[in-house]
Design an enzyme around this catalytic site. Structure first.
Site, PDB file in Angstrom:
ATOM      1  N   LYS A 103      21.353 -26.239  17.337  1.00  0.00           N
ATOM      2  CA  LYS A 103      20.604 -27.326  17.027  1.00  0.00           C
ATOM      3  C   LYS A 103      20.184 -28.183  16.448  1.00  0.00           C
ATOM      4  O   LYS A 103      19.138 -28.415  15.846  1.00  0.00           O
ATOM      5  CB  LYS A 103      22.317 -27.846  15.694  1.00  0.00           C
ATOM      6  CG  LYS A 103      23.500 -27.319  14.897  1.00  0.00           C
ATOM      7  CD  LYS A 103      24.993 -27.324  15.304  1.00  0.00           C
ATOM      8  CE  LYS A 103      25.785 -28.625  16.330  1.00  0.00           C
ATOM      9  NZ  LYS A 103      26.272 -27.637  16.920  1.00  0.00           N
ATOM     10  N   ARG A 105      26.833 -32.012  30.963  1.00  0.00           N
ATOM     11  CA  ARG A 105      27.879 -33.114  30.110  1.00  0.00           C
ATOM     12  C   ARG A 105      29.079 -32.890  30.306  1.00  0.00           C
ATOM     13  O   ARG A 105      29.015 -31.529  30.666  1.00  0.00           O
ATOM     14  CB  ARG A 105      27.482 -32.552  29.089  1.00  0.00           C
ATOM     15  CG  ARG A 105      26.438 -33.222  28.068  1.00  0.00           C
ATOM     16  CD  ARG A 105      26.294 -32.636  26.372  1.00  0.00           C
ATOM     17  NE  ARG A 105      27.033 -32.943  25.734  1.00  0.00           N
ATOM     18  CZ  ARG A 105      26.854 -32.078  24.425  1.00  0.00           C
ATOM     19  NH1 ARG A 105      25.862 -32.072  23.894  1.00  0.00           N
ATOM     20  NH2 ARG A 105      27.826 -32.073  23.799  1.00  0.00           N
ATOM     21  N   ARG A 143      30.861 -32.410  10.574  1.00  0.00           N
ATOM     22  CA  ARG A 143      31.801 -31.421  11.171  1.00  0.00           C
ATOM     23  C   ARG A 143      32.922 -31.131  10.768  1.00  0.00           C
ATOM     24  O   ARG A 143      34.216 -29.898  10.731  1.00  0.00           O
ATOM     25  CB  ARG A 143      32.256 -32.056  12.942  1.00  0.00           C
ATOM     26  CG  ARG A 143      31.523 -31.076  13.480  1.00  0.00           C
ATOM     27  CD  ARG A 143      31.631 -32.125  14.830  1.00  0.00           C
ATOM     28  NE  ARG A 143      30.918 -31.015  15.874  1.00  0.00           N
ATOM     29  CZ  ARG A 143      30.013 -31.441  16.121  1.00  0.00           C
ATOM     30  NH1 ARG A 143      28.683 -32.533  15.831  1.00  0.00           N
ATOM     31  NH2 ARG A 143      29.617 -31.172  18.350  1.00  0.00           N
ATOM     32  N   ARG A 171      36.616 -27.622  21.901  1.00  0.00           N
ATOM     33  CA  ARG A 171      35.494 -27.564  21.874  1.00  0.00           C
ATOM     34  C   ARG A 171      35.609 -25.814  20.157  1.00  0.00           C
ATOM     35  O   ARG A 171      35.292 -26.295  19.390  1.00  0.00           O
ATOM     36  CB  ARG A 171      33.952 -28.202  22.150  1.00  0.00           C
ATOM     37  CG  ARG A 171      33.791 -29.474  23.216  1.00  0.00           C
ATOM     38  CD  ARG A 171      32.795 -29.332  23.301  1.00  0.00           C
ATOM     39  NE  ARG A 171      31.621 -29.554  22.349  1.00  0.00           N
ATOM     40  CZ  ARG A 171      30.803 -29.173  23.587  1.00  0.00           C
ATOM     41  NH1 ARG A 171      29.987 -28.674  25.120  1.00  0.00           N
ATOM     42  NH2 ARG A 171      29.734 -29.457  22.435  1.00  0.00           N
ATOM     43  N   ARG A 218      23.779 -25.121  30.673  1.00  0.00           N
ATOM     44  CA  ARG A 218      23.511 -25.964  29.565  1.00  0.00           C
ATOM     45  C   ARG A 218      22.848 -27.605  30.436  1.00  0.00           C
ATOM     46  O   ARG A 218      24.414 -27.856  31.055  1.00  0.00           O
ATOM     47  CB  ARG A 218      23.570 -26.890  28.113  1.00  0.00           C
ATOM     48  CG  ARG A 218      23.050 -27.932  27.831  1.00  0.00           C
ATOM     49  CD  ARG A 218      23.129 -27.777  26.341  1.00  0.00           C
ATOM     50  NE  ARG A 218      24.701 -28.674  25.741  1.00  0.00           N
ATOM     51  CZ  ARG A 218      24.650 -28.251  24.373  1.00  0.00           C
ATOM     52  NH1 ARG A 218      24.357 -28.424  23.650  1.00  0.00           N
ATOM     53  NH2 ARG A 218      26.144 -28.771  24.502  1.00  0.00           N
TER      54      ARG A 218
HETATM   55  P1  AMP Z   1      27.263 -32.161  19.986  1.00  0.00           P
HETATM   56  O1  AMP Z   1      26.559 -33.161  20.628  1.00  0.00           O
HETATM   57  O2  AMP Z   1      27.100 -31.644  18.709  1.00  0.00           O
HETATM   58  O3  AMP Z   1      27.834 -30.816  20.452  1.00  0.00           O
HETATM   59  O4  AMP Z   1      28.928 -33.459  19.807  1.00  0.00           O
HETATM   60  C1  AMP Z   1      29.353 -34.269  21.057  1.00  0.00           C
HETATM   61  C2  AMP Z   1      30.914 -34.645  20.567  1.00  0.00           C
HETATM   62  O5  AMP Z   1      30.756 -35.761  19.853  1.00  0.00           O
HETATM   63  C3  AMP Z   1      31.536 -33.524  19.960  1.00  0.00           C
HETATM   64  O6  AMP Z   1      32.308 -32.900  20.929  1.00  0.00           O
HETATM   65  C4  AMP Z   1      33.167 -34.827  19.102  1.00  0.00           C
HETATM   66  O7  AMP Z   1      33.662 -35.091  20.405  1.00  0.00           O
HETATM   67  C5  AMP Z   1      31.464 -35.586  18.870  1.00  0.00           C
HETATM   68  N1  AMP Z   1      31.228 -35.307  17.733  1.00  0.00           N
HETATM   69  C6  AMP Z   1      29.786 -35.126  17.948  1.00  0.00           C
HETATM   70  N2  AMP Z   1      29.651 -35.465  16.349  1.00  0.00           N
HETATM   71  C7  AMP Z   1      30.863 -35.054  15.449  1.00  0.00           C
HETATM   72  C8  AMP Z   1      31.524 -35.191  13.858  1.00  0.00           C
HETATM   73  N3  AMP Z   1      30.554 -35.296  13.090  1.00  0.00           N
HETATM   74  N4  AMP Z   1      32.405 -35.783  14.093  1.00  0.00           N
HETATM   75  C9  AMP Z   1      33.571 -35.779  14.489  1.00  0.00           C
HETATM   76  N5  AMP Z   1      32.922 -35.474  16.368  1.00  0.00           N
HETATM   77  C10 AMP Z   1      31.986 -35.424  16.447  1.00  0.00           C
END
Ligand code: AMP
Length: 211
Positions: free
Chosen positions: A13, A158, A86, A169, A125
């Site tokens: 994404k 990360r 999400r 996750r 990553r």
């Molecule tokens: P990402 O960078 O999109 O993989 O997001 C990293 C982390 O941020 C996720 O594993 C969640 O803990 C939190 N997060 C990001 N977007 C959301 C969302 N829309 N709803 C809930 N948690 C989120």
């Protein structure tokens, strides 16, 4: 044209959003990036989110929705929602918010990538601590290990890309995010792209859907 990009962690994404920003002058709204920025700046929001993120759990809907509302209310043309919604309650809240703001999402594009591929993408990553440029130890390494090509910042893993957190996750993705496929099939906004291909090929498919 406003888009939702959704899919598993590591589906691409962020990579596709980056191309759409550069080539198609779109704006990215990444809830993950917003949370990481809040953590870096040690804001109240960041402190709340970090506990969930470090465990690989989703941040509660109310916190995420409030944050997105703030961003969307500022006005954005041609945006990509990356990593939001999400959960189904987030999707419902988004629909209400869009209605209120007289905005609409044209397509919700699901990036399909098999689980066995996701693991390698996530564990390999690496991210620049300063400018957030994303690398991969095999497919896109920085020229000097641990140093960002763009800004010279430290390139690190990360916390939530560590193997012990990734399982959580992926579980959260299956339980809460997968149901969005049906949600957007019902609204007629659903589209699917095979994300297990070269970045450029995936980009072309997304562009084809946009035209
Ligand atoms: P990402 O960078 O999109 O993989 O997001 C990293 C982390 O941020 C996720 O594993 C969640 O803990 C939190 N997060 C990001 N977007 C959301 C969302 N829309 N709803 C809930 N948690 C989120």
């Amino acid at each position: 044209m406003n888009l939702i990009l959704f899919g598993a962690p590591g589906a691409g994404k962020g990579t596709q959003s980056e191309l759409l920003i550069k080539r198609d002058t779109m704006t990215q709204i990444s809830t993950g990036d917003l949370f990481r920025a809040a953590i870096k700046n040690q804001t109240e929001l960041g402190k709340k989110a970090q506990a969930f993120m470090d465990k690989g759990e989703l941040v509660p809907d109310s916190i995420v929705i409030g944050m997105v509302e703030e961003v969307l209310s500022k006005g954005n043309s041609s945006f990509i929602l990356d990593g939001f919604p999400r959960t189904v309650p987030q999707a419902e809240a988004l629909d209400q918010l869009l209605q209120k703001l007289h905005l609409k999402v044209d397509k919700a594009i699901f990036l399909e990538v098999p689980n066995r591929i996701l693991m390698g993408r996530l564990t390999g990553r690496r991210v620049c601590k300063t400018c957030a440029t994303v690398y991969h130890i095999e497919s896109k390494p920085s020229k000097v290990e641990g140093v960002c090509d763009k800004c010279g910042g430290a390139v690190v893993q990360r916390n939530d890309d560590k193997e012990e957190v990734i399982g959580n996750r992926l579980k959260a993705y299956e339980e809460f995010t997968m149901p969005l496929k049906n949600y957007y099939k019902k609204t007629g906004q659903y589209a699917e792209v095979d994300g297990n291909r070269d970045t450029e090929e995936v980009y072309k498919s997304i562009k084809a859907l946009m035209n």
